[in-house]
Write a protein that holds these residues in place. Structure first.
Motif, mmCIF file in Angstrom:
data_model
loop_
_atom_site.group_PDB
_atom_site.id
_atom_site.type_symbol
_atom_site.label_atom_id
_atom_site.label_comp_id
_atom_site.label_asym_id
_atom_site.label_seq_id
_atom_site.Cartn_x
_atom_site.Cartn_y
_atom_site.Cartn_z
ATOM 1 N N LEU A 1 0.768 -0.603 0.074
ATOM 2 C CA LEU A 1 -0.331 0.414 -0.273
ATOM 3 C C LEU A 1 0.494 1.010 -0.225
ATOM 4 O O LEU A 1 2.172 1.284 0.770
ATOM 5 N N PHE A 2 -0.469 1.970 -0.308
ATOM 6 C CA PHE A 2 1.151 3.365 -0.505
ATOM 7 C C PHE A 2 -0.130 4.838 -0.050
ATOM 8 O O PHE A 2 -0.748 4.654 -0.045
ATOM 9 N N TYR A 3 0.788 5.872 0.582
ATOM 10 C CA TYR A 3 -0.523 6.845 1.341
ATOM 11 C C TYR A 3 0.055 7.859 0.089
ATOM 12 O O TYR A 3 0.615 8.728 -0.096
ATOM 13 N N CYS A 4 -1.169 8.850 -0.028
ATOM 14 C CA CYS A 4 -0.916 9.875 -0.574
ATOM 15 C C CYS A 4 -1.305 11.285 0.026
ATOM 16 O O CYS A 4 -2.357 11.076 0.529
ATOM 17 N N PRO A 5 0.061 12.369 0.181
ATOM 18 C CA PRO A 5 -0.344 13.214 1.134
ATOM 19 C C PRO A 5 -1.446 14.164 0.936
ATOM 20 O O PRO A 5 -1.770 14.855 1.181
ATOM 21 N N ARG A 6 -1.465 14.479 -0.986
ATOM 22 C CA ARG A 6 -2.393 15.664 -1.167
ATOM 23 C C ARG A 6 -4.558 15.303 -0.662
ATOM 24 O O ARG A 6 -4.499 16.074 -0.775
ATOM 25 N N CYS A 7 -4.229 14.417 -0.769
ATOM 26 C CA CYS A 7 -5.937 13.373 -1.252
ATOM 27 C C CYS A 7 -6.052 13.262 0.013
ATOM 28 O O CYS A 7 -7.103 13.075 0.173
ATOM 29 N N ASP A 8 -4.964 12.624 0.990
ATOM 30 C CA ASP A 8 -4.888 11.613 2.842
ATOM 31 C C ASP A 8 -5.840 10.502 1.932
ATOM 32 O O ASP A 8 -6.704 10.018 3.021
ATOM 33 N N HIS A 9 -5.525 9.530 1.240
ATOM 34 C CA HIS A 9 -6.266 8.162 0.715
ATOM 35 C C HIS A 9 -4.867 7.307 1.438
ATOM 36 O O HIS A 9 -3.810 7.332 0.325
ATOM 37 N N VAL A 10 -5.319 6.150 0.998
ATOM 38 C CA VAL A 10 -4.713 5.120 1.250
ATOM 39 C C VAL A 10 -4.998 3.929 0.274
ATOM 40 O O VAL A 10 -5.430 3.833 0.149
ATOM 41 N N TYR A 11 -3.739 3.664 -1.014
ATOM 42 C CA TYR A 11 -4.054 2.975 -2.298
ATOM 43 C C TYR A 11 -3.375 1.812 -2.350
ATOM 44 O O TYR A 11 -2.627 2.211 -2.017
ATOM 45 N N ASP A 12 -3.969 0.644 -3.094
ATOM 46 C CA ASP A 12 -3.451 -0.022 -3.391
ATOM 47 C C ASP A 12 -3.148 -0.359 -5.041
ATOM 48 O O ASP A 12 -4.071 0.067 -5.911
ATOM 49 N N PRO A 13 -1.880 0.028 -5.677
ATOM 50 C CA PRO A 13 -1.428 -0.050 -7.033
ATOM 51 C C PRO A 13 -1.496 -0.623 -8.188
ATOM 52 O O PRO A 13 -1.845 -0.300 -8.664
ATOM 53 N N ARG A 14 -1.792 -1.773 -7.387
ATOM 54 C CA ARG A 14 -2.092 -3.371 -8.055
ATOM 55 C C ARG A 14 -3.715 -3.718 -8.556
ATOM 56 O O ARG A 14 -3.877 -3.507 -9.992
ATOM 57 N N TYR A 15 -4.166 -2.979 -8.474
ATOM 58 C CA TYR A 15 -6.222 -2.990 -8.078
ATOM 59 C C TYR A 15 -5.780 -1.502 -8.239
ATOM 60 O O TYR A 15 -7.644 -1.862 -8.963
ATOM 61 N N LYS A 16 -5.725 -0.202 -8.135
ATOM 62 C CA LYS A 16 -6.374 0.484 -8.294
ATOM 63 C C LYS A 16 -7.443 0.956 -7.273
ATOM 64 O O LYS A 16 -8.199 1.798 -7.777
ATOM 65 N N ARG A 17 -7.288 0.300 -6.194
ATOM 66 C CA ARG A 17 -7.970 -0.017 -4.888
ATOM 67 C C ARG A 17 -7.867 1.722 -4.112
ATOM 68 O O ARG A 17 -6.680 1.255 -3.604
ATOM 69 N N TYR A 18 -8.974 2.569 -3.458
ATOM 70 C CA TYR A 18 -8.148 3.454 -2.693
ATOM 71 C C TYR A 18 -9.465 3.939 -1.485
ATOM 72 O O TYR A 18 -10.338 3.595 -1.609
ATOM 73 N N VAL A 19 -9.260 3.788 0.020
ATOM 74 C CA VAL A 19 -9.832 4.511 0.236
ATOM 75 C C VAL A 19 -9.233 5.435 1.647
ATOM 76 O O VAL A 19 -7.942 5.960 1.306
ATOM 77 N N PRO A 20 -10.001 6.153 2.837
ATOM 78 C CA PRO A 20 -9.362 7.661 3.266
ATOM 79 C C PRO A 20 -8.791 6.856 4.266
ATOM 80 O O PRO A 20 -8.389 5.673 4.278
ATOM 81 N N SER A 21 -7.444 7.057 4.659
ATOM 82 C CA SER A 21 -6.381 6.588 5.292
ATOM 83 C C SER A 21 -7.267 6.042 6.886
ATOM 84 O O SER A 21 -6.252 5.468 7.454
ATOM 85 N N HIS A 22 -8.511 6.293 7.274
ATOM 86 C CA HIS A 22 -9.318 6.177 8.827
ATOM 87 C C HIS A 22 -9.705 4.621 7.907
ATOM 88 O O HIS A 22 -10.122 4.131 9.358
ATOM 89 N N LEU A 23 -9.550 4.552 6.666
ATOM 90 C CA LEU A 23 -10.453 3.095 6.674
ATOM 91 C C LEU A 23 -9.505 2.158 5.757
ATOM 92 O O LEU A 23 -9.659 1.400 5.032
ATOM 93 N N MET A 24 -7.499 2.419 6.423
ATOM 94 C CA MET A 24 -6.558 1.613 5.973
ATOM 95 C C MET A 24 -7.569 -0.257 5.743
ATOM 96 O O MET A 24 -6.806 -0.885 4.747
ATOM 97 N N TYR A 25 -7.724 -0.528 6.721
ATOM 98 C CA TYR A 25 -7.938 -2.027 6.927
ATOM 99 C C TYR A 25 -8.680 -2.533 6.230
ATOM 100 O O TYR A 25 -8.531 -4.037 6.095
ATOM 101 N N GLN A 26 -9.693 -1.964 5.421
ATOM 102 C CA GLN A 26 -10.626 -2.527 4.187
ATOM 103 C C GLN A 26 -10.156 -2.659 2.967
ATOM 104 O O GLN A 26 -10.403 -3.412 2.082
ATOM 105 N N LEU A 27 -8.411 -2.667 2.879
ATOM 106 C CA LEU A 27 -7.656 -2.872 1.383
ATOM 107 C C LEU A 27 -7.328 -3.844 1.960
ATOM 108 O O LEU A 27 -6.262 -4.198 0.960
ATOM 109 N N LEU A 28 -6.815 -4.778 3.014
ATOM 110 C CA LEU A 28 -5.908 -6.219 4.023
ATOM 111 C C LEU A 28 -6.976 -6.547 3.235
ATOM 112 O O LEU A 28 -8.123 -6.837 3.290
#
Length: 239
Positions: free
Chosen positions: A212-239
């Motif tokens: 996973l990667f974190y974008c400080p501009r939009c405060d999102h955590v995303y998975d570059p493999r599947y282009k899935r993203y969620v807000p940083s406080h919902l990071m565990y939804q990507l696991l």
């Protein structure tokens, strides 16, 4: 122009000599008027520095670009967590004195300590904790074994006056002493099986978290493999 150029290499092609018709022109000589350069040749734009200006189309196609806003100024979660945890240790010696009836007695004390600081972002993006296996509940087992021995002692005390009651009490105490460890062993085996499933789930979650990667501009955590993203406080939804 360079230091060795005597005249402009571009303007000298358009300058034309002017004929002097009036002696007053010798005092104020008009500058040669050049035609519109934009109509003669396209303006040369300096190339953009590499890595600073990237078209939006190329950003969206970049494999590590943010899946939400196409930003390339991103960081991996493992790097953020590792750099956001700092550990420090301190130690010191204190010298003093105690006044007693016999005089002054010197006192020396040595102190040491350690401190761990975690940033708020590193704490929010930390990986899921590893499950802990507790094979035996030793405190509960020891408590029931002690209860069983107490029941045995009570049975031995009343067996002389009441044989049936004493034997029944001894039987109950023996069942408690023998049955409690047996039931605890069965429960421990069940806990091992549940822990094995939790360990496999945690291992899969850690592998996904490491991607996973974190974008400080939009405060999102995303998975570059599947282009899935969620807000940083919902990071565990990507696991």
């Amino acid at each position: 122009m360079t230091a060795f150029d005597l005249e402009c290499a571009r303007c000298k092609r358009f300058g034309k000599p002017q004929l002097v018709k009036n002696p007053a022109q010798l005092r104020v000589k008009p500058l040669p008027v050049a035609p519109d350069v934009a109509t003669q040749a396209p303006a040369v734009q300096p190339p953009a520095p590499s890595g600073l200006a990237i078209p939006e189309a190329e950003k969206s196609q970049h494999p590590l670009a943010c899946a939400f806003c196409n930003n390339l100024d991103v960081q991996k979660l493992s790097v953020i967590v590792k750099s956001g945890i700092t550990r420090s240790s301190t130690s010191g010696t204190t010298y003093g004195a105690i006044y007693t009836g016999d005089g002054v007695m010197p006192v020396t004390s040595v102190s040491s300590g350690s401190n761990t600081a975690v940033t708020q972002l590193a704490s929010a993006l930390s990986p899921p904790p590893r499950p802990i296996l507790n094979v035996f509940n030793s405190c509960l087992t020891a408590f029931f074994i002690v209860i069983g021995f107490v029941i045995l002692l009570i049975g031995l005390a009343i067996v002389s006056s009441n044989t049936v009651g004493g034997l029944l009490t001894l039987l109950i105490g023996a069942c408690v002493i023998i049955g409690m460890p047996y039931s605890e062993a069965i429960a421990a085996q069940k806990r091992k099986e549940v822990h094995a499933v939790q360990e496999a789930t945690w291992q899969r979650n850690i592998e996904n978290w490491d991607c996973l990667f974190y974008c400080p501009r939009c405060d999102h955590v995303y998975d570059p493999r599947y282009k899935r993203y969620v807000p940083s406080h919902l990071m565990y939804q990507l696991l």
